[in-house]
Design an enzyme around this catalytic site. Structure first.
Site, PDB file in Angstrom:
ATOM      1  CD  GLU A  17     -11.356  -4.392   9.931  1.00 55.69           C
ATOM      2  OE1 GLU A  17     -10.962  -5.157   9.030  1.00 55.69           O
ATOM      3  OE2 GLU A  17     -10.652  -3.480  10.427  1.00 55.69           O
ATOM      4  CB  ALA A  51      -1.997  -6.151  17.604  1.00 58.59           C
ATOM      5  CB  ALA A 124      -1.842 -15.767   4.473  1.00 60.66           C
ATOM      6  CE  LYS A 271     -14.005   6.609  16.803  1.00 58.68           C
ATOM      7  NZ  LYS A 271     -14.026   7.103  18.203  1.00 58.68           N
TER       8      LYS A 271
END
Length: 288
Positions: A17, A51, A124, A271
């Site tokens: 992700e 967000a 959802a 990362k």
């Protein structure tokens, strides 16, 4: 390629992700992260919606960068703060750009947000209904091995998950967890309730002590004694904590695979070095 087809052959898959930048000027940096991560041959890469949908405009750009690297993208899509018109517009954009996979989410509740009867989405499954009726997309959803923070109990949570899956999900991805036994129990409950879509295990390598509080809030997960001891011993030493966190996540994944969980999704926090170390730790295991 559709993710349901990637998961169909029962082989081991590891996916990543990534999240979009908060500013357009930093989009190039995110694309560089993607360039590095695609070298590790993930089965697919997901890109978050930001967000409250705040960085939704970058999702397609990043998905295109993932495709350019030869990897299948999975675009997150949240609905709580969106209108039906906005959702239709995003779906049009994804379709026009060849994005075939969507992770359909309600989205986190923003601070000071007040739900109203006039809003288009509350759950959802309402978004899933729209995407499925439109056709053409492979649809994934989220699940919580240790129960959604807003559910009254596990029974209610599994019942809601069953309803969501029955609306037309092709696969599920778990929120992060640190105790594999919790996932094995969750898997058994899903089987009992005939939730039969593939479940991808979401793994978060905790590489600094500050991460853990927010991680627990988001996923409603517990910490096993083993992990608490790691935090106690190495939490004040950033380099040691990073190394211990990567090793812990790698060992988690190995145990999952040994117990028949073949599909792993790593929350990389953008990362590449963390993704690389984990993939090196799994190199022969993935190819087994």
């Amino acid at each position: 390629m559709k993710i349901k087809d990637i998961l169909q052959n029962n082989k081991v898959t590891v996916s990543f992700e990534v999240f979009p930048p908060k500013e357009w000027a930093k989009l190039a940096d995110t694309k560089k992260v993607i360039e590095q991560m695609v070298r590790f041959n993930p089965a697919f890469m997901s890109v978050t919606y930001g967000a409250s949908g705040t960085t939704s405009g970058y999702t397609t750009e990043i998905a295109n960068a993932i495709m350019k690297g030869g990897v299948t993208p999975l675009s997150h899509l949240t609905c709580l703060t969106s209108s039906r018109e906005k959702i239709d517009s995003v779906l049009d954009e994804l379709e026009d750009n060849g994005v075939e996979n969507i992770l359909a989410l309600r989205g986190d509740i923003p601070k000071d947000f007040v739900e109203s009867k006039g809003q288009d989405f509350h759950h959802a499954y309402e978004l899933i209904d729209i995407i499925r009726a439109r056709g053409g997309f492979c649809i994934g959803g989220a699940c919580y091995p240790e129960t959604h923070p807003e559910s009254k109990n596990r029974v209610e949570d599994i019942a809601m998950l069953k309803h969501k899956v029955d609306c037309g999900l092709d696969f599920l991805t778990t929120q992060m967890f640190f105790d594999n036994e919790k996932l094995y129990e969750f898997r058994e409950m899903c089987a009992i309730k005939e939730i039969n879509v593939p479940i991808i295990a979401g793994i978060m390598p905790i590489t600094n002590a500050a991460q853990i509080k927010r991680s627990i809030e988001l996923s409603n997960c517990s910490l096993p004694k083993k992990f608490e001891k790691i935090m106690e011993r190495f939490g004040d030493n950033p380099d040691a904590m990073k190394q211990a966190g990567i090793i812990y996540a790698t060992e988690q994944i190995i145990d999952l695979m040994a117990n028949g969980i073949n599909n792993i999704h790593i929350y990389t926090m953008n990362k590449p070095d963390i993704a690389e170390k984990i993939m090196k730790g799994l190199s022969s295991i993935i190819d087994e």
